[in-house]
Write an enzyme that holds these catalytic residues in place. Sequence first.
Site, PDB file in Angstrom:
ATOM      1  N   ASN A  15       0.880  -1.173   0.000  1.00 38.83           N
ATOM      2  CA  ASN A  15       0.000   0.000   0.000  1.00 38.83           C
ATOM      3  C   ASN A  15       0.917   1.221   0.000  1.00 38.83           C
ATOM      4  O   ASN A  15       1.573   1.502   1.002  1.00 38.83           O
ATOM      5  CB  ASN A  15      -0.875  -0.054   1.245  1.00 38.83           C
ATOM      6  CG  ASN A  15      -1.915   1.039   1.345  1.00 38.83           C
ATOM      7  OD1 ASN A  15      -2.486   1.238   2.412  1.00 38.83           O
ATOM      8  ND2 ASN A  15      -2.213   1.749   0.277  1.00 38.83           N
ATOM      9  N   GLN A  48      -2.120   6.780  -1.701  1.00 44.19           N
ATOM     10  CA  GLN A  48      -2.476   7.961  -0.916  1.00 44.19           C
ATOM     11  C   GLN A  48      -1.288   8.927  -0.828  1.00 44.19           C
ATOM     12  O   GLN A  48      -0.119   8.496  -0.819  1.00 44.19           O
ATOM     13  CB  GLN A  48      -2.908   7.589   0.512  1.00 44.19           C
ATOM     14  CG  GLN A  48      -4.346   7.120   0.655  1.00 44.19           C
ATOM     15  CD  GLN A  48      -4.489   5.631   0.483  1.00 44.19           C
ATOM     16  OE1 GLN A  48      -3.518   4.876   0.602  1.00 44.19           O
ATOM     17  NE2 GLN A  48      -5.696   5.185   0.191  1.00 44.19           N
ATOM     18  N   ASN A  66      -6.597  10.550  -1.181  1.00 45.53           N
ATOM     19  CA  ASN A  66      -6.616   9.384  -2.049  1.00 45.53           C
ATOM     20  C   ASN A  66      -6.132   9.733  -3.447  1.00 45.53           C
ATOM     21  O   ASN A  66      -6.022  10.912  -3.806  1.00 45.53           O
ATOM     22  CB  ASN A  66      -8.039   8.803  -2.119  1.00 45.53           C
ATOM     23  CG  ASN A  66      -8.532   8.287  -0.794  1.00 45.53           C
ATOM     24  OD1 ASN A  66      -7.800   7.593  -0.083  1.00 45.53           O
ATOM     25  ND2 ASN A  66      -9.773   8.602  -0.446  1.00 45.53           N
ATOM     26  N   CYS A  75      -5.575   6.593   7.898  1.00 41.99           N
ATOM     27  CA  CYS A  75      -4.982   5.525   7.079  1.00 41.99           C
ATOM     28  C   CYS A  75      -3.974   4.781   7.942  1.00 41.99           C
ATOM     29  O   CYS A  75      -2.923   5.331   8.299  1.00 41.99           O
ATOM     30  CB  CYS A  75      -4.298   6.124   5.844  1.00 41.99           C
ATOM     31  SG  CYS A  75      -3.406   4.934   4.833  1.00 41.99           S
ATOM     32  N   GLY A  76      -4.289   3.527   8.280  1.00 42.47           N
ATOM     33  CA  GLY A  76      -3.434   2.767   9.194  1.00 42.47           C
ATOM     34  C   GLY A  76      -2.036   2.525   8.663  1.00 42.47           C
ATOM     35  O   GLY A  76      -1.038   2.773   9.349  1.00 42.47           O
ATOM     36  N   ASN A  77      -1.920   2.041   7.428  1.00 40.17           N
ATOM     37  CA  ASN A  77      -0.597   1.830   6.844  1.00 40.17           C
ATOM     38  C   ASN A  77       0.151   3.144   6.688  1.00 40.17           C
ATOM     39  O   ASN A  77       1.368   3.221   6.881  1.00 40.17           O
ATOM     40  CB  ASN A  77      -0.723   1.143   5.475  1.00 40.17           C
ATOM     41  CG  ASN A  77      -1.073  -0.325   5.584  1.00 40.17           C
ATOM     42  OD1 ASN A  77      -0.760  -0.980   6.571  1.00 40.17           O
ATOM     43  ND2 ASN A  77      -1.737  -0.845   4.569  1.00 40.17           N
ATOM     44  N   ASN A 149     -12.979   6.140   9.709  1.00 39.06           N
ATOM     45  CA  ASN A 149     -13.363   6.057   8.303  1.00 39.06           C
ATOM     46  C   ASN A 149     -14.274   4.845   8.128  1.00 39.06           C
ATOM     47  O   ASN A 149     -14.255   3.915   8.931  1.00 39.06           O
ATOM     48  CB  ASN A 149     -12.126   5.994   7.387  1.00 39.06           C
ATOM     49  CG  ASN A 149     -11.174   4.874   7.751  1.00 39.06           C
ATOM     50  OD1 ASN A 149     -11.351   4.172   8.746  1.00 39.06           O
ATOM     51  ND2 ASN A 149     -10.140   4.684   6.960  1.00 39.06           N
ATOM     52  N   CYS A 209      -4.422  -2.717   3.480  1.00 38.22           N
ATOM     53  CA  CYS A 209      -5.105  -1.583   4.119  1.00 38.22           C
ATOM     54  C   CYS A 209      -5.159  -1.851   5.614  1.00 38.22           C
ATOM     55  O   CYS A 209      -5.807  -2.804   6.056  1.00 38.22           O
ATOM     56  CB  CYS A 209      -6.515  -1.411   3.558  1.00 38.22           C
ATOM     57  SG  CYS A 209      -7.422  -0.037   4.313  1.00 38.22           S
ATOM     58  N   GLY A 210      -4.467  -1.015   6.387  1.00 37.60           N
ATOM     59  CA  GLY A 210      -4.366  -1.227   7.828  1.00 37.60           C
ATOM     60  C   GLY A 210      -5.679  -1.050   8.560  1.00 37.60           C
ATOM     61  O   GLY A 210      -6.055  -1.874   9.404  1.00 37.60           O
ATOM     62  N   SER A 211      -6.407   0.031   8.255  1.00 38.02           N
ATOM     63  CA  SER A 211      -7.665   0.252   8.965  1.00 38.02           C
ATOM     64  C   SER A 211      -8.701  -0.788   8.572  1.00 38.02           C
ATOM     65  O   SER A 211      -9.517  -1.217   9.398  1.00 38.02           O
ATOM     66  CB  SER A 211      -8.192   1.669   8.693  1.00 38.02           C
ATOM     67  OG  SER A 211      -8.392   1.883   7.315  1.00 38.02           O
TER      68      SER A 211
END
EC number: 5.1.1.7
Length: 266
Positions: A15, A48, A66, A75-77, A149, A209-211
């Site tokens: 990501n 992102q 985005n 955004c977790g990552n 989110n 995607c972390g989240s």
Amino acid sequence: MQKKIHFAKMHGLGNDFVVINATHQAFDLTSLSIVGLADRHTGIGFDQLLIIQPSDRANYFCRIFNADGSEAEQCGNGLRCVARFLHETGFSSSSLQLETKAGIFPIAIKDYDHIRVTMGVPHIQNNLVELPIKNTTQPLHASVLSLGNPHAIIKVESVDTVRTDQLGAEISTHVFFPQGANVGFMQIVNQNHIRLRTFERGVGETLACGSNACAAICAGIVNGWLGDQVKVEFRHGDLWIEWDREKQLIHMTGPAAYVFSGEFLL
């Protein structure tokens, strides 16, 4: 006169991001062509864009855009990558707090392969709601929740056979989600291991995607499918998600990779 903007290209399990530290290089954000920079053929290419700014409440504020130019809440990552960037460039210690539009996220860096983000308290909005989808013989049921989110998690038999692009695009823009949603297709290997594919709103399918991983684990726990510590397997590596039942917090641990740095003209 054109201005040089310094950036770093980074990724979390594929990501990928462009990170810009705006605390020491001023520029007009409205003059930035986010869609042009995101183009993988004529720009830098990213899922992102992460812009680091000053914060009155945390160590730094991070704005997240985005690839289509829309703004995301968190955004977790990306948070892990920003934490590594700030630590590696000497702007922070191994423990810091990052603010986004979704709130403040504590982060601890053990090493660059093990960066732990406290992602907050997930909020279940609907569990296993039926979504009418075109051209499907079986109804789809999604767990709908928010980690700042929006997410829709769908349990599937195999992530290898699911029509991620088609289904993801339709679900992400479904009337049920007026602001769009990140769609996760979750295959349960066992109670401590899942495989996940994610279609992100404003981007399309991303390699991780972390989240969405956190949302998937939360959905799995609520439905009695998963334990409190789960490995989330993506194409290019794993995240470890832990649920703190006492505080109702969810924690994510994973890597952040530096690819290259450069500059573009604005």
